[in-house]
Design an enzyme around this catalytic site. Structure first.
Site, PDB file in Angstrom:
ATOM      1  N   SER A  48       0.812  -1.201   0.000  1.00 20.02           N
ATOM      2  CA  SER A  48       0.000   0.000   0.000  1.00 20.02           C
ATOM      3  C   SER A  48       0.860   1.273   0.000  1.00 20.02           C
ATOM      4  O   SER A  48       1.666   1.453  -0.911  1.00 20.02           O
ATOM      5  CB  SER A  48      -0.928  -0.066   1.215  1.00 20.02           C
ATOM      6  N   ASP A  60      -8.120  -6.233  -5.408  1.00 22.21           N
ATOM      7  CA  ASP A  60      -8.024  -4.946  -4.705  1.00 22.21           C
ATOM      8  C   ASP A  60      -8.541  -3.845  -5.620  1.00 22.21           C
ATOM      9  O   ASP A  60      -8.332  -3.896  -6.830  1.00 22.21           O
ATOM     10  CB  ASP A  60      -6.545  -4.676  -4.362  1.00 22.21           C
ATOM     11  N   CYS A 118      -5.474   0.084  -4.643  1.00 19.02           N
ATOM     12  CA  CYS A 118      -4.158   0.142  -5.315  1.00 19.02           C
ATOM     13  C   CYS A 118      -4.151  -1.051  -6.263  1.00 19.02           C
ATOM     14  O   CYS A 118      -3.433  -2.029  -6.072  1.00 19.02           O
ATOM     15  CB  CYS A 118      -3.013   0.013  -4.316  1.00 19.02           C
ATOM     16  N   HIS A 169      -6.230  -6.458  -1.366  1.00 23.77           N
ATOM     17  CA  HIS A 169      -5.111  -5.583  -1.045  1.00 23.77           C
ATOM     18  C   HIS A 169      -4.059  -6.298  -0.190  1.00 23.77           C
ATOM     19  O   HIS A 169      -2.875  -6.065  -0.331  1.00 23.77           O
ATOM     20  CB  HIS A 169      -5.707  -4.410  -0.263  1.00 23.77           C
ATOM     21  N   MET A 170      -4.547  -7.155   0.713  1.00 22.62           N
ATOM     22  CA  MET A 170      -3.643  -7.840   1.635  1.00 22.62           C
ATOM     23  C   MET A 170      -3.434  -9.267   1.130  1.00 22.62           C
ATOM     24  O   MET A 170      -4.108 -10.196   1.555  1.00 22.62           O
ATOM     25  CB  MET A 170      -4.224  -7.801   3.038  1.00 22.62           C
TER      26      MET A 170
END
Ligand SMILES: *[C@@H]1O[C@H](CO)[C@@H](O)[C@H](O)[C@H]1NC(C)=O
Ligand SMILES: *[C@@H]1O[C@H](CO)[C@@H](O)[C@H](O)[C@H]1NC(C)=O
Ligand SMILES: *[C@@H]1O[C@H](CO)[C@@H](O)[C@H](O)[C@H]1NC(C)=O
Length: 488
Positions: free
Chosen positions: A206, A400, A403, A459-460
């Site tokens: 991120s 995601d 981003c 995202h993760m």
């Protein structure tokens, strides 16, 4: 106040969703509100298990080191240390270091950083890639896919004001944060000098797409007298080149990122139109790097992309589902991490001076927002690394939104470096597990630059695809940078 207020409402730093949310909900004047992360209760408790190391570089800095008895917390059985980097009495950064589960005398060292700006790296530790996650009973659950399976991993809470880190001075730019991280690393290596000869990688996600290129620049360019070297960097779902990345919110939300459209045709049409103005504002930010120009770019661009998406009620970090918990970056499970870190026995075992832990600090997020840091360019530092033949892995979970992988793929293609043209022409190809043969995603590699698209991850990435993420990191740190990519 209105200008700043509008900027603040609209500027969503990657990962800094809680800030966005609070402001969007109209909780009023940010400055008038009691900041969540104000650490009124800081008290340094004398603890004779703490060793203090002074800096050779700058005598105002010192490092506190406390060995943690593993059985006290049950996060892992390996040797571990925590403590503070102190700058006089005004700045204090917290860290937690785990040895490798395999061969700590030889395995590489990985530094992990979460983003925000303002989010604690213990999100990574306890929710994504560390030795344990936290269950609904607020107890640790062993993670068999921890990144310390074959590497020692260091989690640093930076910049100042994040997690257990605190101080009087405010850090509000990536540049200032990078200088502090370099001093931290020198001190860390003076406590663990044998690690200087190990491979050393910096990883994060991120907003660490800002931090990592800057920190790398600080190490390899600004500090020729350093006592350690940088082996590689890994950036997951980063925000690095906003001029390019802002163009990819519309395709991601409108069905071109491998997931069906989540906006109406009308919304998509409007987003495309607004992208022109956003690009113009971002260009002014890039050429002037003036705070005002960059705040203007963030304010406008975020309102016409993230602001529109927000209305769908979907998770910013995973387009597939709803935002479960607006106060916790959409993930309800992050509450367990906060609750765990706020247990008095945990804080005592770790030796934290701060007794109120918040996963993301609004104050830090706001400070960065007011310098326009989010819209500023950091990809030039990635090009600098590549030109020095230092390997860079850009990986992106393909579900995601904030981003997204399309934007990350695009800026890596546009990057101006020695072999940029060669890299850009290459197609993505299947990335398969070297163990099971399963197709984990797509890859492209030329020389020191690798891009990985990770299927079915938000995202993760290590949270959604722990097995793929561990194989990714172990392959990379073993020195295999092409993930089987062939140039035929
Ligand atoms: C990784 O660690 C496991 C044990 O935890 C070990 O069996 C394996 O050989 C290690 N791999 C490398 C490349 O060191
Ligand atoms: C910090 O935590 C204590 C109890 O753990 C609580 O009484 C206090 O109100 C908290 N302070 C802030 C600023 O959240
Ligand atoms: C797969 O494993 C083999 C044997 O361990 C190794 O030589 C090769 O480099 C690995 N390839 C990738 C892409 O990880």
């Amino acid at each position: 106040m209105k200008w700043i207020h509008i900027a603040a409402i609209l500027a969503v730093p990657c990962n800094g969703f809680s800030l966005f949310q609070d402001l969007l909900l109209g909780l009023g004047d940010t400055y008038g509100r009691e900041p969540k992360s104000l650490h009124q209760e800081v008290q340094r408790i004398a603890d004779n298990s703490v060793i203090t190391i002074l800096s050779d570089i700058d005598s105002r800095y010192s490092l506190r080191v406390k060995e943690i008895a593993p059985e006290k917390l049950g996060i892992d059985t390996v040797k571990q240390w925590s403590g503070y980097l102190d700058y006089e009495d005004s700045k204090h950064w917290f860290y937690w270091f785990f040895e490798s589960r395999n061969d700590p005398e030889h395995d590489p060292l990985i530094l992990w950083l979460n983003g925000g700006p303002g989010c604690s790296s213990f999100t990574g530790l306890l929710f994504e890639l560390g030795p344990s996650s936290i269950g609904s009973d607020i107890k640790p659950i062993n993670n068999p896919y921890s990144w310390n399976n074959n590497a020692s991993v260091l989690f640093l809470e930076q910049p100042l004001g994040v997690g257990f880190s605190y101080g009087d001075e405010k850090i509000t730019t990536t540049k200032a944060a990078g200088k502090d991280v370099y001093i931290f690393l020198e001190l860390f290596f003076s406590k663990f000098p044998h690690l200087r000869s190990h491979d050393f990688h910096i990883s994060g996600e991120s907003y660490a797409g800002h931090y990592i290129p800057q920190i790398a620049h600080e190490i390899v360019v600004e500090n020729p007298g350093r006592t350690f070297d940088l082996t590689s960097v890994l950036i997951g779902n980063g925000i690095t080149d906003s001029l390019v990345q802002d163009d990819y919110y519309e395709p991601m939300a409108c069905g071109q990122g491998g997931y069906p459209a989540v906006l109406t045709e009308e919304q998509c049409g409007q987003m495309s139109k607004d992208a022109d103005r956003c690009r113009t504002l971002n260009r002014v930010c890039y050429t002037t790097e003036s705070n005002i120009a960059c705040i203007a770019a963030t304010a406008f661009c975020d309102s016409v992309t993230l602001g529109v998406y927000e209305k769908t009620g979907r998770n910013f970090y995973d387009i597939r589902g709803p935002c479960e918990d607006k106060g916790e970056m959409c993930y309800y499970g992050l509450r367990y991490v906060d609750d765990y870190m706020n247990l008095p026995e945990v804080q005592k075992a770790l030796g934290s001076d701060v007794h109120n832990y918040t996963g993301c600090s609004n104050q830090v997020g706001l400070g960065f927002m007011l310098t326009g840091d989010g819209a500023k360019p950091f990809q030039q530092f990635v090009a600098e690394l590549l030109d020095m033949k230092i390997p860079v892995l850009l990986y992106a979970g393909d579900k995601d939104f904030i981003c997204n992988w399309l934007g990350n793929h695009a800026w890596s293609d546009k990057l101006d470096w020695t072999y940029g043209d060669e890299y850009q022409q290459l197609p993505l190809k299947a990335w398969k597990s070297n163990v099971t043969g399963e197709e984990f995603g797509q890859v492209k590699n030329y020389g020191p630059l690798t891009f990985l698209r990770v299927y079915d991850a938000g995202h993760m990435v290590p949270y959604d695809q722990p097995e793929a993420a561990l194989e990714m990191v172990n392959t990379w740190i073993s020195g295999v940078h092409d993930f089987g990519y062939t140039h035929e």
